[in-house]
Enzyme design. Structure first.
Site, PDB file in Angstrom:
ATOM      1  N   ASN A 177       0.804  -1.229   0.000  1.00 35.56           N
ATOM      2  CA  ASN A 177       0.000   0.000   0.000  1.00 35.56           C
ATOM      3  C   ASN A 177       0.836   1.278   0.000  1.00 35.56           C
ATOM      4  O   ASN A 177       0.406   2.295  -0.540  1.00 35.56           O
ATOM      5  CB  ASN A 177      -1.010  -0.009   1.149  1.00 35.56           C
ATOM      6  CG  ASN A 177      -0.363   0.053   2.500  1.00 35.56           C
ATOM      7  OD1 ASN A 177       0.705  -0.517   2.706  1.00 35.56           O
ATOM      8  ND2 ASN A 177      -0.978   0.743   3.429  1.00 35.56           N
TER       9      ASN A 177
ATOM     10  N   GLU B 118       5.162  -3.696  12.134  1.00 37.99           N
ATOM     11  CA  GLU B 118       4.179  -2.610  12.017  1.00 37.99           C
ATOM     12  C   GLU B 118       2.993  -3.185  11.265  1.00 37.99           C
ATOM     13  O   GLU B 118       3.130  -3.586  10.100  1.00 37.99           O
ATOM     14  CB  GLU B 118       4.763  -1.403  11.264  1.00 37.99           C
ATOM     15  CG  GLU B 118       5.778  -0.605  12.059  1.00 37.99           C
ATOM     16  CD  GLU B 118       5.236  -0.019  13.345  1.00 37.99           C
ATOM     17  OE1 GLU B 118       3.996   0.118  13.486  1.00 37.99           O
ATOM     18  OE2 GLU B 118       6.049   0.265  14.235  1.00 37.99           O
TER      19      GLU B 118
ATOM     20  N   CYS C  23      -2.762   2.091   6.650  1.00 34.06           N
ATOM     21  CA  CYS C  23      -2.806   1.572   8.023  1.00 34.06           C
ATOM     22  C   CYS C  23      -3.281   2.653   8.982  1.00 34.06           C
ATOM     23  O   CYS C  23      -3.726   2.354  10.086  1.00 34.06           O
ATOM     24  CB  CYS C  23      -1.430   1.070   8.431  1.00 34.06           C
ATOM     25  SG  CYS C  23      -0.144   2.287   8.185  1.00 34.06           S
TER      26      CYS C  23
ATOM     27  N   GLU D 259       9.864   2.815  14.534  1.00 35.88           N
ATOM     28  CA  GLU D 259      10.538   3.115  13.279  1.00 35.88           C
ATOM     29  C   GLU D 259      10.690   4.633  13.139  1.00 35.88           C
ATOM     30  O   GLU D 259      10.011   5.403  13.799  1.00 35.88           O
ATOM     31  CB  GLU D 259       9.718   2.584  12.102  1.00 35.88           C
ATOM     32  CG  GLU D 259       9.542   1.082  12.151  1.00 35.88           C
ATOM     33  CD  GLU D 259       9.200   0.500  10.797  1.00 35.88           C
ATOM     34  OE1 GLU D 259      10.117   0.248  10.014  1.00 35.88           O
ATOM     35  OE2 GLU D 259       8.007   0.305  10.526  1.00 35.88           O
TER      36      GLU D 259
HETATM   37  P1  NAD Z   1       0.539  -8.763   3.997  1.00 39.57           P
HETATM   38  O1  NAD Z   1       0.704  -9.109   5.421  1.00 39.57           O
HETATM   39  O2  NAD Z   1      -0.342  -9.597   3.161  1.00 39.57           O
HETATM   40  O3  NAD Z   1       1.956  -8.777   3.257  1.00 39.57           O
HETATM   41  C1  NAD Z   1       3.023  -7.959   3.697  1.00 39.57           C
HETATM   42  C2  NAD Z   1       4.322  -8.559   3.188  1.00 39.57           C
HETATM   43  O4  NAD Z   1       4.556  -9.797   3.852  1.00 39.57           O
HETATM   44  C3  NAD Z   1       4.327  -8.872   1.689  1.00 39.57           C
HETATM   45  O5  NAD Z   1       5.602  -8.593   1.162  1.00 39.57           O
HETATM   46  C4  NAD Z   1       4.049 -10.359   1.679  1.00 39.57           C
HETATM   47  O6  NAD Z   1       4.513 -11.006   0.512  1.00 39.57           O
HETATM   48  C5  NAD Z   1       4.824 -10.803   2.898  1.00 39.57           C
HETATM   49  N1  NAD Z   1       4.431 -12.089   3.471  1.00 39.57           N
HETATM   50  C6  NAD Z   1       3.217 -12.710   3.393  1.00 39.57           C
HETATM   51  N2  NAD Z   1       3.270 -13.891   4.058  1.00 39.57           N
HETATM   52  C7  NAD Z   1       4.523 -14.005   4.566  1.00 39.57           C
HETATM   53  C8  NAD Z   1       5.178 -14.995   5.357  1.00 39.57           C
HETATM   54  N3  NAD Z   1       4.562 -16.101   5.753  1.00 39.57           N
HETATM   55  N4  NAD Z   1       6.461 -14.767   5.705  1.00 39.57           N
HETATM   56  C9  NAD Z   1       7.106 -13.644   5.331  1.00 39.57           C
HETATM   57  N5  NAD Z   1       6.536 -12.675   4.578  1.00 39.57           N
HETATM   58  C10 NAD Z   1       5.256 -12.858   4.200  1.00 39.57           C
HETATM   59  O7  NAD Z   1       0.108  -7.220   3.951  1.00 39.57           O
HETATM   60  P2  NAD Z   1      -0.290  -6.360   2.678  1.00 39.57           P
HETATM   61  O8  NAD Z   1      -1.648  -6.810   2.232  1.00 39.57           O
HETATM   62  O9  NAD Z   1       0.828  -6.330   1.705  1.00 39.57           O
HETATM   63  O10 NAD Z   1      -0.384  -4.881   3.312  1.00 39.57           O
HETATM   64  C11 NAD Z   1      -1.514  -4.393   3.949  1.00 39.57           C
HETATM   65  C12 NAD Z   1      -1.330  -4.461   5.456  1.00 39.57           C
HETATM   66  O11 NAD Z   1      -0.172  -3.721   5.839  1.00 39.57           O
HETATM   67  C13 NAD Z   1      -2.480  -3.812   6.193  1.00 39.57           C
HETATM   68  O12 NAD Z   1      -2.827  -4.600   7.309  1.00 39.57           O
HETATM   69  C14 NAD Z   1      -1.891  -2.483   6.659  1.00 39.57           C
HETATM   70  O13 NAD Z   1      -2.511  -1.927   7.791  1.00 39.57           O
HETATM   71  C15 NAD Z   1      -0.482  -2.865   6.932  1.00 39.57           C
HETATM   72  N6  NAD Z   1       0.383  -1.688   6.949  1.00 39.57           N
HETATM   73  C16 NAD Z   1       0.857  -1.225   8.148  1.00 39.57           C
HETATM   74  C17 NAD Z   1       1.659  -0.093   8.198  1.00 39.57           C
HETATM   75  C18 NAD Z   1       2.205   0.400   9.508  1.00 39.57           C
HETATM   76  O14 NAD Z   1       3.195   1.110   9.491  1.00 39.57           O
HETATM   77  N7  NAD Z   1       1.619   0.029  10.641  1.00 39.57           N
HETATM   78  C19 NAD Z   1       1.989   0.571   7.008  1.00 39.57           C
HETATM   79  C20 NAD Z   1       1.496   0.083   5.800  1.00 39.57           C
HETATM   80  C21 NAD Z   1       0.699  -1.056   5.778  1.00 39.57           C
END
Ligand code: NAD
Length: 478
Positions: A149, A247, A281, A459
């Protein structure tokens, strides 16, 4: 069709397979094919990063600073071009994509300066004639796992401090946004940093991501993504006693008091809840509104939500782009159905939209008469959907703000100093906003949440040193 490869040990390396990258604003537009790393390539990337890290840590400060400055300046200079690419593959409007790339550049120039801010502490020992020197050293190889995102900003706020504090990096971006990842990797590569110090391995989370976080030669894992994936990352890292930082998602609330500036509150809710198609997020999907202002607020907000221009991310005037993927759109539509089943009253929007280009479009939606125990007010939807809850007073409002498993940001709209001050101290979140949207943070100060939104040290800003370094205490007898 162009194929973009992984960057491993300074070489652009073809993967075991490729995946297509599809423009969510126009699914006929295939941006390119992107390599997927094999497990042997992940292994080689870790070995390369491990071998390259000690020399990078010893590299003179000004050389490290210059490399980071070059990366940051290149991102800022090329923010139009790269912002367009980001908008094309992720679906956020061009202006937001451009702003994200510019901000990513600022993370690098900020941490370029941090390279020179050497710290440490000196003590006299309790033993006579012994001095104590305390300093920070790099963690080694950092695995960076990032979401789709904010594909460029999130990765940059991790990669920049990791490099600044003398670590090497292996970055696994999200598979939905590989073009932005390759563009950033090219800029980092062109900065002249030595081979192996920075590596890009694209691939699936459960394969490439999981392999990385389980690897015993990883010094620390920094992860941004969903709560569910975060738990898997935590379990894998903990089984090796690898340091990790998470995060995660959130369910942020904006409390609108009856003593606020109504127009400002409406504009703040609109931006916080809907911009970036709600895929933030920090999005304020819970709008908690004082009864005295409720009807006027809903009337104005619903008119503005209905007027939002939904369209192709690259079309001038678009305010809300598509969902980033078909999966995300289907999830949004399921939440629309759930909200109705739970008894929420729809004021505007919520239908999938068919536009000239085939894409993952929907009308932004606003619900009223919702309760905080409903699933739509408890689960992160990541959608252009907001739910209003009416409250009788500040105390009830604050209690609802805090009644959530998450804790990234919370906001209040008020002209009362005492409400603002009480909220600032009592909101159970890592970031608090007064008369500002819940989304939108600076790069030189800590960022992170509480409860299920975060784990580990903060962070950004100087706080990043806590994660990317480890403390050494040295006793010296002359
Ligand atoms: P996601 O958890 O599906 O994926 C995030 C990353 O993790 C991707 O690169 C994915 O390929 C990887 N991943 C997935 N399974 C894994 C595993 N088993 N082991 C290691 N890596 C793995 O999240 P998304 O759909 O890409 O992003 C949206 C989410 O991110 C939302 O929940 C959002 O709130 C959160 N987000 C949080 C922040 C923050 O700073 N708090 C910022 C941006 C997004």
């Amino acid at each position: 069709m162009s194929v973009k490869n992984n960057l491993i040990n300074g070489q652009w390396t073809a993967g075991a397979s490729t995946i297509p990258n599809i423009n969510p604003s126009n699914t006929n537009d295939i941006i390119g094919e992107f390599a997927q790393a094999s497990s042997d390539q992940v292994e080689f990337a870790v070995a390369s990063a491990k071998a390259a890290q000690p020399a990078w840590a010893r590299t003179p400060l000004e050389a490290k600073q210059a490399a980071l400055m070059k990366i940051g300046n290149a991102l800022m200079e090329r923010c139009d071009e790269l912002g367009r690419l980001l908008a094309r593959e992720e679906g956020k409007p061009f202006a937001e994509g451009r702003g994200e790339v510019y901000r990513a550049g600022q993370f690098f120039t900020y941490y370029a300066a941090e390279v020179l801010r050497q710290g440490g502490e000196n003590f006299d020992s309790v033993r006579e004639g012994v001095d104590i020197d305390i300093r920070r050293e790099p963690m080694g190889v950092i695995a960076v796992i990032s979401p789709w995102n904010f594909p460029t900003a999130t990765a940059s706020w991790k990669i920049a401090p990791a490099l600044a504090y003398g670590n090497s990096v292996i970055w696994k971006p999200a598979n939905l946004t590989p073009a932005s990842a390759v563009a950033l990797a090219e800029i980092i590569h062109d900065s002249g940093i030595p081979a192996g110090v920075f590596n890009l391995v694209m691939g699936g989370g459960g394969s490439v991501g999981q392999r990385l976080i389980e690897h015993k030669d990883i010094g620390a894992v920094t992860f941004t993504g969903s709560y569910e994936t975060g738990i898997k990352v935590a379990q894998a890292a903990a089984s090796n006693l690898t340091k990790f930082q998470l995060e995660l998602g959130s369910k942020n609330a904006l409390l609108v008091m009856d003593d606020c500036d109504l127009d400002l509150a409406v504009a703040t809710a609109l931006g916080g809840a809907y911009f970036s198609t709600g895929q933030k997020c920090t999005a304020s999907s819970r709008l908690i509104v004082h009864a005295n202002l409720h009807d006027a607020f809903v009337e104005k907000l619903s008119a503005q939500v209905a007027a939002l221009k939904v369209g192709d991310a690259l079309t001038e005037g678009t305010q809300i782009g598509p969902a980033a993927s078909d999966d995300q759109l289907q999830s949004n539509l399921r939440y629309m159905a759930l909200a109705k089943e739970e008894g929420c009253e729809l004021v505007t929007g919520g239908d999938a939209l068919t536009l000239e280009n085939p894409g993952f479009y929907m009308q932004p939606a606003l619900f009223i008469n919702t309760r905080n125990d409903m699933r739509v007010n408890r689960e992160e939807m990541f959608a252009p959907i907001a739910c209003v809850q009416k409250v009788e007073d500040y105390e009830q409002g604050l209690a609802i703000v805090n009644d959530t498993d998450y804790g990234l940001t919370a906001g209040i709209m008020t002209n009362s100093l005492s409400h603002a001050n009480h909220f600032r101290r009592n909101a159970e979140t890592g970031c608090v906003m007064v008369n500002l949207p819940t989304a939108g943070t600076d790069y030189h100060v800590p960022f992170g949440g509480r409860k299920n939104s975060s784990f580990g040290s903060r962070e950004q800003g100087k706080s990043a040193a806590e994660f990317y370094t480890q403390v050494k205490t040295c006793y010296i007898k002359a």
